[in-house]
Write a protein that holds these residues in place. Sequence first.
Motif, PDB file in Angstrom:
ATOM      1  N   ASP A 210      47.382  29.312  55.822  1.00 35.14           N
ATOM      2  CA  ASP A 210      48.411  29.855  54.939  1.00 35.14           C
ATOM      3  C   ASP A 210      49.344  28.756  54.436  1.00 35.14           C
ATOM      4  OD1 ASP A 210      47.599  32.596  55.233  1.00 35.14           O
ATOM      5  OD2 ASP A 210      48.462  32.547  57.243  1.00 35.14           O
ATOM      6  N   GLU A 211      49.547  27.762  55.277  1.00 37.23           N
ATOM      7  CA  GLU A 211      50.410  26.634  54.912  1.00 37.23           C
ATOM      8  C   GLU A 211      49.867  25.374  55.571  1.00 37.23           C
ATOM      9  OE1 GLU A 211      54.461  27.309  56.028  1.00 37.23           O
ATOM     10  OE2 GLU A 211      54.439  29.391  55.327  1.00 37.23           O
ATOM     11  N   GLY A 212      50.242  24.228  55.001  1.00 34.33           N
ATOM     12  CA  GLY A 212      49.911  22.952  55.599  1.00 34.33           C
ATOM     13  C   GLY A 212      48.844  22.209  54.834  1.00 34.33           C
TER      14      GLY A 212
ATOM     15  N   ILE B   4      50.560  40.441  61.474  1.00 39.21           N
ATOM     16  CA  ILE B   4      51.829  40.021  62.077  1.00 39.21           C
ATOM     17  C   ILE B   4      51.623  38.927  63.124  1.00 39.21           C
ATOM     18  CG2 ILE B   4      52.907  42.263  61.659  1.00 39.21           C
ATOM     19  CD1 ILE B   4      52.493  42.862  64.641  1.00 39.21           C
ATOM     20  N   LEU B   5      50.363  38.638  63.464  1.00 33.50           N
ATOM     21  CA  LEU B   5      50.083  37.620  64.475  1.00 33.50           C
ATOM     22  C   LEU B   5      50.075  36.239  63.841  1.00 33.50           C
ATOM     23  CD1 LEU B   5      49.139  36.680  67.307  1.00 33.50           C
ATOM     24  CD2 LEU B   5      46.787  37.061  66.513  1.00 33.50           C
ATOM     25  N   GLU B   6      50.899  35.357  64.369  1.00 31.65           N
ATOM     26  CA  GLU B   6      50.892  33.971  63.915  1.00 31.65           C
ATOM     27  C   GLU B   6      49.984  33.178  64.841  1.00 31.65           C
ATOM     28  OE1 GLU B   6      54.047  30.955  61.943  1.00 31.65           O
ATOM     29  OE2 GLU B   6      54.621  31.746  63.903  1.00 31.65           O
ATOM     30  N   ALA B   7      48.750  32.961  64.414  1.00 33.05           N
ATOM     31  CA  ALA B   7      47.759  32.286  65.249  1.00 33.05           C
ATOM     32  C   ALA B   7      48.026  30.795  65.365  1.00 33.05           C
ATOM     33  CB  ALA B   7      46.355  32.530  64.700  1.00 33.05           C
ATOM     34  N   LEU B   8      48.500  30.177  64.267  1.00 34.60           N
ATOM     35  CA  LEU B   8      48.910  28.779  64.279  1.00 34.60           C
ATOM     36  C   LEU B   8      50.330  28.710  63.744  1.00 34.60           C
ATOM     37  CD1 LEU B   8      45.738  26.940  62.882  1.00 34.60           C
ATOM     38  CD2 LEU B   8      46.413  27.231  65.276  1.00 34.60           C
TER      39      LEU B   8
ATOM     40  N   PRO C 168      44.997  29.015  77.104  1.00 37.15           N
ATOM     41  CA  PRO C 168      44.600  30.396  77.391  1.00 37.15           C
ATOM     42  C   PRO C 168      43.995  31.072  76.167  1.00 37.15           C
ATOM     43  CG  PRO C 168      46.977  30.247  77.120  1.00 37.15           C
ATOM     44  CD  PRO C 168      46.459  28.840  77.120  1.00 37.15           C
ATOM     45  N   SER C 169      43.312  32.175  76.399  1.00 42.36           N
ATOM     46  CA  SER C 169      42.771  32.959  75.298  1.00 42.36           C
ATOM     47  C   SER C 169      43.904  33.425  74.392  1.00 42.36           C
ATOM     48  CB  SER C 169      42.016  34.174  75.844  1.00 42.36           C
ATOM     49  OG  SER C 169      40.916  33.764  76.627  1.00 42.36           O
ATOM     50  N   GLY C 170      43.661  33.340  73.080  1.00 37.13           N
ATOM     51  CA  GLY C 170      44.678  33.749  72.125  1.00 37.13           C
ATOM     52  C   GLY C 170      45.704  32.683  71.809  1.00 37.13           C
ATOM     53  N   SER C 171      45.498  31.455  72.284  1.00 36.06           N
ATOM     54  CA  SER C 171      46.491  30.398  72.062  1.00 36.06           C
ATOM     55  C   SER C 171      46.336  29.720  70.711  1.00 36.06           C
ATOM     56  CB  SER C 171      46.396  29.346  73.180  1.00 36.06           C
ATOM     57  OG  SER C 171      45.104  28.752  73.201  1.00 36.06           O
ATOM     58  N   GLY C 172      45.236  30.001  69.984  1.00 36.52           N
ATOM     59  CA  GLY C 172      45.043  29.414  68.661  1.00 36.52           C
ATOM     60  C   GLY C 172      43.992  28.329  68.611  1.00 36.52           C
ATOM     61  N   LYS C 173      43.281  28.102  69.712  1.00 39.69           N
ATOM     62  CA  LYS C 173      42.313  27.005  69.784  1.00 39.69           C
ATOM     63  C   LYS C 173      41.202  27.167  68.747  1.00 39.69           C
ATOM     64  CE  LYS C 173      41.012  27.829  74.001  1.00 39.69           C
ATOM     65  NZ  LYS C 173      41.666  29.140  74.164  1.00 39.69           N
ATOM     66  N   SER C 174      40.537  28.312  68.770  1.00 40.78           N
ATOM     67  CA  SER C 174      39.415  28.530  67.845  1.00 40.78           C
ATOM     68  C   SER C 174      39.888  28.598  66.404  1.00 40.78           C
ATOM     69  CB  SER C 174      38.663  29.812  68.217  1.00 40.78           C
ATOM     70  OG  SER C 174      38.012  29.666  69.466  1.00 40.78           O
ATOM     71  N   THR C 175      41.068  29.178  66.179  1.00 45.99           N
ATOM     72  CA  THR C 175      41.606  29.237  64.819  1.00 45.99           C
ATOM     73  C   THR C 175      41.860  27.835  64.287  1.00 45.99           C
ATOM     74  OG1 THR C 175      42.634  31.388  65.258  1.00 45.99           O
ATOM     75  CG2 THR C 175      43.458  30.147  63.366  1.00 45.99           C
TER      76      THR C 175
ATOM     77  N   GLY D 152      49.896  29.372  69.604  1.00 43.54           N
ATOM     78  CA  GLY D 152      49.732  28.777  68.287  1.00 43.54           C
ATOM     79  C   GLY D 152      50.322  27.397  68.111  1.00 43.54           C
ATOM     80  N   ARG D 153      50.708  26.759  69.215  1.00 42.29           N
ATOM     81  CA  ARG D 153      51.320  25.432  69.142  1.00 42.29           C
ATOM     82  C   ARG D 153      50.651  24.486  70.124  1.00 42.29           C
ATOM     83  NH1 ARG D 153      55.467  29.105  68.462  1.00 42.29           N
ATOM     84  NH2 ARG D 153      56.922  28.667  66.735  1.00 42.29           N
TER      85      ARG D 153
END
Length: 291
Positions: free
Chosen positions: A70-72, A29-33, A51-58, A240-241
């Motif tokens: 998943d898309e893009g 359910i987590l949208e990382a990006l 911050p941690s969990g913002s989607g940087k590493s993903t 994620g943005r």
Amino acid sequence: MARNPDGSYSTEHCAPILSVERLRKRFGILEALAGVDLTILQGEVVVVIGPSGSGKSTLLRCMNLLEVPDEGSLAIGGEVIWQRDAGAAAVRLKDVDRAALRARRRTAMVFQRFNLFPHLTALRNVMIGPIKVKGEKPAEAERKARALLEQVGLADKAAAYPIELSGGQQQRVAIARALALKPEIMLFDEPTSALDPELVGEVLRVMKQLARDGMTKVVVTHEMGFAREVGDRIIMMDEGRIIEMGTPEQIFTNPRQDRTKAFLRRLLEGNAPPPVPVTSPTNTSILNGVA
């Protein structure tokens, strides 16, 4: 890429080398990006903060398809490596493998945890990628590996095993290993976060030299001094943005977004939460990941 006196950088002679469009990635359910668009120019040093969990590493892992979006779409040097529209049919594994191989032949990644092969010496760790992935002859791979170890200040550690090296030395071997594949783009995922504070400087010195050499780099880091000194462009992520981007002067002196201001203020006050550990890939995936 040269800095201008006002802190901006010139893009006159720089072509796009990496582009992501509408990139989305979910973990349950987590949208990382959440629909990221970004274009990186040849020779540019892009530093990603947040911050941690913002989607940087993903985001970084999607750039070389260690994580499959998943898309893009993802394009390197104008070649579309990966594309998947919203609602498209399930991706076939062989298509993922084929696209990942194409992406990883043009990128190399340095991880938070050094992920060296513990049973191989520093020299062999640097040699193995060119031999296994590019089919280089061992003698040629050894010659290049020794030169790279010298470049990162570890010529005297060629025969040492990872357990015999400090954390900073291991990370410098990991950088040499990535460079051995002659990537067009280097991706750094918080390369100093696992190091004791006194060892951070030796890794940052190597990264600064790479920046001066003109290699295209995308760096996720909490080292704001490094970001300000070396980055051509700073990207701030949250939830994620990409919420803000600009030159170091713009981001660190006059950020527009309140979220950016709060994040930087917390870092300056020394109250930033520690980064969330990321599960390291297996050694097998590392070898694939730098291909």
